[in-house]
Motif scaffolding. Structure first.
Motif, PDB file in Angstrom:
ATOM      1  N   MET A   1    -103.471  18.191 -15.740  1.00  0.00           N
ATOM      2  CA  MET A   1    -103.513  17.035 -14.851  1.00  0.00           C
ATOM      3  C   MET A   1    -102.825  15.839 -15.509  1.00  0.00           C
ATOM      4  O   MET A   1    -102.771  15.727 -16.735  1.00  0.00           O
ATOM      5  N   ARG A   2    -102.336  14.937 -14.685  1.00  0.00           N
ATOM      6  CA  ARG A   2    -101.672  13.742 -15.200  1.00  0.00           C
ATOM      7  C   ARG A   2    -102.694  12.741 -15.741  1.00  0.00           C
ATOM      8  O   ARG A   2    -103.758  12.561 -15.152  1.00  0.00           O
TER       9      ARG A   2
ATOM     10  N   LEU B   1    -102.337  30.897 -13.428  1.00  0.00           N
ATOM     11  CA  LEU B   1    -102.774  29.724 -14.171  1.00  0.00           C
ATOM     12  C   LEU B   1    -104.030  29.186 -13.498  1.00  0.00           C
ATOM     13  O   LEU B   1    -103.984  28.687 -12.369  1.00  0.00           O
ATOM     14  N   PHE B   2    -105.170  29.309 -14.177  1.00  0.00           N
ATOM     15  CA  PHE B   2    -106.444  28.819 -13.657  1.00  0.00           C
ATOM     16  C   PHE B   2    -106.605  27.360 -14.077  1.00  0.00           C
ATOM     17  O   PHE B   2    -106.683  27.052 -15.273  1.00  0.00           O
ATOM     18  N   THR B   3    -106.671  26.474 -13.100  1.00  0.00           N
ATOM     19  CA  THR B   3    -106.736  25.042 -13.404  1.00  0.00           C
ATOM     20  C   THR B   3    -108.117  24.447 -13.157  1.00  0.00           C
ATOM     21  O   THR B   3    -108.288  23.238 -13.273  1.00  0.00           O
TER      22      THR B   3
ATOM     23  N   THR C   1    -110.390  21.977 -17.886  1.00  0.00           N
ATOM     24  CA  THR C   1    -109.270  22.461 -18.685  1.00  0.00           C
ATOM     25  C   THR C   1    -108.470  23.472 -17.865  1.00  0.00           C
ATOM     26  O   THR C   1    -108.600  23.533 -16.648  1.00  0.00           O
ATOM     27  N   TRP C   2    -107.649  24.274 -18.532  1.00  0.00           N
ATOM     28  CA  TRP C   2    -106.816  25.259 -17.839  1.00  0.00           C
ATOM     29  C   TRP C   2    -106.652  26.487 -18.718  1.00  0.00           C
ATOM     30  O   TRP C   2    -106.836  26.437 -19.938  1.00  0.00           O
TER      31      TRP C   2
ATOM     32  N   ILE D   1    -100.744  29.329  -9.258  1.00  0.00           N
ATOM     33  CA  ILE D   1    -101.778  28.368  -9.657  1.00  0.00           C
ATOM     34  C   ILE D   1    -103.045  28.642  -8.859  1.00  0.00           C
ATOM     35  O   ILE D   1    -103.034  28.623  -7.632  1.00  0.00           O
ATOM     36  N   ASP D   2    -104.130  28.922  -9.561  1.00  0.00           N
ATOM     37  CA  ASP D   2    -105.441  29.120  -8.943  1.00  0.00           C
ATOM     38  C   ASP D   2    -106.296  27.906  -9.290  1.00  0.00           C
ATOM     39  O   ASP D   2    -106.764  27.770 -10.418  1.00  0.00           O
ATOM     40  N   SER D   3    -106.481  27.028  -8.310  1.00  0.00           N
ATOM     41  CA  SER D   3    -107.251  25.800  -8.538  1.00  0.00           C
ATOM     42  C   SER D   3    -108.672  25.899  -8.005  1.00  0.00           C
ATOM     43  O   SER D   3    -109.427  24.927  -8.088  1.00  0.00           O
ATOM     44  N   THR D   4    -109.044  27.064  -7.467  1.00  0.00           N
ATOM     45  CA  THR D   4    -110.363  27.191  -6.839  1.00  0.00           C
ATOM     46  C   THR D   4    -111.356  27.988  -7.677  1.00  0.00           C
ATOM     47  O   THR D   4    -112.550  27.679  -7.676  1.00  0.00           O
TER      48      THR D   4
END
Length: 745
Positions: free
Chosen positions: A61-62, A87-89, A578-579, A592-595
């Motif tokens: 994240m920014r 990529l798990f975010t 984290t990621w 990207i998996d954000s869930t």
């Protein structure tokens, strides 16, 4: 003394017998002979290599809306992860959220209460005198808490169930015939040049050995000199744990002579007869055709600050250095390579063991020129690394890549001023004030506050692990209900001060607090009772809180110290979140998996499932079936997949430190701690008793669930769907009760 001497003699005999056996057997003559015995069972043998990369404080994240994030500024890495894997975010760290504990949870699949580092990167413990004593969390895997005398706390720094040493993360690999190389990761290489009875040099090489004598001489040399750095450069931070049968340790006569016994006396199932190479002095020639140097991804030798080939220092574990080492290890036939990469947001100029410089190391702000330049150098290193591996025939078709980070950060600083080159400028100077802020808008640095000078006269004597989430150790180790301790907690919780990044008016220093009951619910109370903090405070994350007799050194109390600006240890989402990226055979190309909610403990079980390996202990984490293709998922996890997914989700919410249950108990404990008085503390007693009861039920339920999940993943035991549904309901019930307690306390 006799026990210590006996142990040393036993170690020397073990080393001699193992090396003699290796020589008698005859060394392999080629790298392929070294790697040929490495059998990774899943994916029909498709996975031939494993590369695990652990970043320090690197962000998806920014940190500022107008500045690209760390990963966005490393497109070669980001695109590799998102194009070839998942990529798990929505990953999470552990508490206390620091480098040592976070890395070890990833390495072991265990929460801190079961791997030992409940507080890091250092901690205090209560020796028999009950006056808090200091210990570093960074020590070799088998070191003791009291590694000076072994008397004040004779238990292992890495401590697990039954007060045994935590099982070592390299063991499943070496047992299956794979050499295991490591660079700069927590506690799996030598961490120091200690020559005391239980120091790293004494334990690895033996008191009086040539290596031990070299460390004695190096430690006695003037600080900031090449001689002082020499032992660190030669022996610390780099290691190879060799495969069953000897692996690269017995590849030639030189490696045999340089190998030492890889001793894990508490390892489940025993671990006798294994060897290791400790330090660049012995690893470099083993992996680079006898050369004393290994090159980084730019083709230059990896050196310390004085130009001596070897370990560059933990702050010198730049991407080019770590990736250069891992590539060289892979090319030498070491198929399992794990490495650590230093953060990019600190300017590591003059970092230890370089000569002291009052201006460096120091923090950089988002978008600052040196920060941007460091990330560009990291991106270039990854481009070179991937190209080099591809030329070697090592890529996503035959290699499991795992890339993650230890924890997030809060940037303690203002808004950068645009520069002509497109970067942002920040003020790098200490800032002091008395009653009102007097710092410029582009100030950078943590707000330092000395708590000892703020508590009322007559408060009990205490030590703290300095942090934005300081752990407190009160002299005498009083019970948590002790009236003087309770008053100290209330006084600190009521403390107000000015955080100039937030307001010109004083505000609360602490936002949450946990006593030992809540600490246990959050998984940072270990099986060593001497290490349990009296209580823990979670502060406004811009703060760095200390308890020295004087200071802070930056001026007034509080003041801003520009050397450090990236705060972690705390419980805010910017730190907790984290990621983690996975690429390779059997890994879903999910982008990207954000869930999917996950945390550090899930990396190891997912890795082992993909590799067809298993540990000899029950992991806290679960296999992320969300990451695996159907073909790579163990058959016992495919049946009842949806129920299993629901069970995994609720298991994490009830058990993970940053799950709903953990955060609710922290809120309830905070409310209880700040309540009451010397005359009536009944609310505190009532709420903490309820937390303890709920946590006890949670622990029992979590043990059942994790045992079943481990059995299904690694032993082929089918999951009982009705039992799983019952567990889901029980877990949700505990979560709901914890939320209700938080709301009503």
């Amino acid at each position: 003394m006799k026990a210590s001497l006996c142990r040393k003699l036993t170690n020397l005999v073990a080393i001699a017998s193992v090396v003699a056996a290796a020589v008698a057997a005859g060394p392999p003559t080629t790298a392929s002979a070294t790697t040929g015995g490495c059998q990774l069972g899943n994916q029909a043998g498709a996975i031939k290599h494993v590369i695990y990369l652990q970043f320090d404080n690197t962000h998806y994240m920014r940190d500022r809306p107008d500045v690209a994030s760390d990963l966005q500024q490393m497109p070669h890495l980001l695109n590799f992860l998102t194009s070839n894997g998942t990529l798990f975010t929505n990953d999470h760290t552990i508490l206390i959220s620091h480098t040592a504990g976070g890395i070890v949870s990833t390495q072991t699949g265990l929460y801190p209460d079961r791997h030992g580092l409940g507080v890091s990167n250092s901690y205090f413990y209560f020796p028999p005198s009950k006056t808090p004593a200091f210990s570093s969390a960074f020590k070799y895997w088998t070191d003791l808490v009291d590694d000076n005398t072994g008397v004040n706390d004779p238990l292992s720094n890495m401590i697990t169930d039954g007060q045994k040493t935590t099982p070592a993360p390299w063991v499943p690999f070496t047992r299956t015939g794979c050499d295991f190389g490591a660079v700069s990761l927590a506690n799996i290489e030598l961490e120091n040049t200690g020559t005391g009875p239980f120091g790293d040099m004494s334990e690895a090489f033996g008191t009086g050995s040539p290596e031990w004598n070299a460390a004695v001489a190096s430690n006695a040399a003037p600080s900031g000199t090449a001689a002082r750095a020499k032992a660190l450069t030669d022996y610390v931070g780099i290691a190879v744990h060799c495969a069953q049968g000897g692996g690269i340790c017995t590849q030639n006569a030189q490696n045999v002579a340089n190998s030492r016994a890889d001793q894990l006396p508490d390892e489940p199932g025993s671990y006798l007869g294994y060897l290791a190479l400790y330090g660049a002095k012995y690893v470099n020639p083993a992996i680079n055709n006898g050369s004393a140097c290994v090159s980084n991804t730019e083709g230059q030798p990896v050196t310390d600050p004085f130009g001596q080939c070897g370990f560059p220092g933990f702050d010198g574990a730049f991407a080019k250095n770590t990736l250069g080492y891992l590539a060289q290890m892979q090319e030498s036939g070491i198929p399992i390579t794990w490495g650590y990469i230093s953060d990019a947001h600190d300017n590591h100029t003059s970092a230890f063991p370089a000569p002291f410089n009052p201006n460096f190391p120091r923090a950089s702000g988002p978008g600052e020129a040196d920060y941007v330049g460091q990330l560009k150098a990291y991106d270039d290193a990854f481009a070179a690394f991937f190209n080099r591996l591809k030329a070697d025939g090592i890529d996503q078709s035959n290699t499991l890549f795992m890339v993650t980070v230890d924890e997030g950060d809060q940037f303690a600083g203002g808004i950068g001023i645009p520069q002509t080159d497109g970067t942002l400028g920040y003020r790098h100077a200490n800032c002091s004030w008395t009653t009102a802020p007097a710092c410029p808008s582009n100030q950078v640095g943590e707000v330092n506050l000395n708590l000892r000078l703020k508590v009322p006269a007559g408060s009990p004597t205490f030590s703290v692990h300095s942090d934005s989430a300081p752990t407190f150790y009160v002299n005498g180790q009083p019970d948590r209900t002790d009236p003087t301790l309770r008053k100290l907690e209330r006084d600190l919780f009521g403390l107000n001060s000015i955080d100039p990044y937030v307001s010109t008016d004083p505000g609360p220093v602490f936002v949450q607090m946990a006593d030992p009951i809540a600490e246990k619910a959050l998984h940072f109370v270990t099986t060593d009772p001497a290490r349990t903090p009296s209580f823990t405070g979670f502060a406004d994350p811009n703060y760095f809180l200390t308890a020295a007799n004087t200071g802070p050194s930056c001026g007034s109390n509080p003041c801003i110290d520009y050397h450090f600006a990236w705060s972690h240890g705390d419980m805010q989402p910017v730190i907790a979140n984290t990621w983690m990226g996975l690429v390779g055979p059997g890994i879903q190309k999910g982008g990207i998996d954000s869930t999917t909610w996950t945390d550090h403990t899930n990396v190891r079980p997912t890795m082992l499932a993909a590799l067809g390996l298993h540990d000899d202990y029950v992991l806290d984490g679960r296999v992320l079936i969300e990451a695996l293709t159907t073909q790579a998922t163990p058959q016992s996890l495919i049946a009842h997949r949806e129920t299993l997914r629901r069970l995994g989700d609720v298991y994490e919410q009830v058990n993970a430190p940053f799950g709903e249950f953990g955060l609710s108990t922290l809120t309830a404990s905070s409310n209880a701690i700040k309540s009451g008085s010397a005359a009536d503390d009944s609310n505190y007693t009532n709420v903490e008793n309820q937390i303890g009861s709920l946590a006890g039920e949670r622990d029992a339920l979590a043990a059942q669930i994790r045992t079943a999940l481990n059995a299904a993943a690694f032993d082929g035991a089918p999951l009982n769907e009705q039992q799983a549904k019952d567990w889901i309901n029980q877990a949700q019930g505990l979560i709901d009760q914890a939320k209700q307690l938080a709301a009503s306390s």
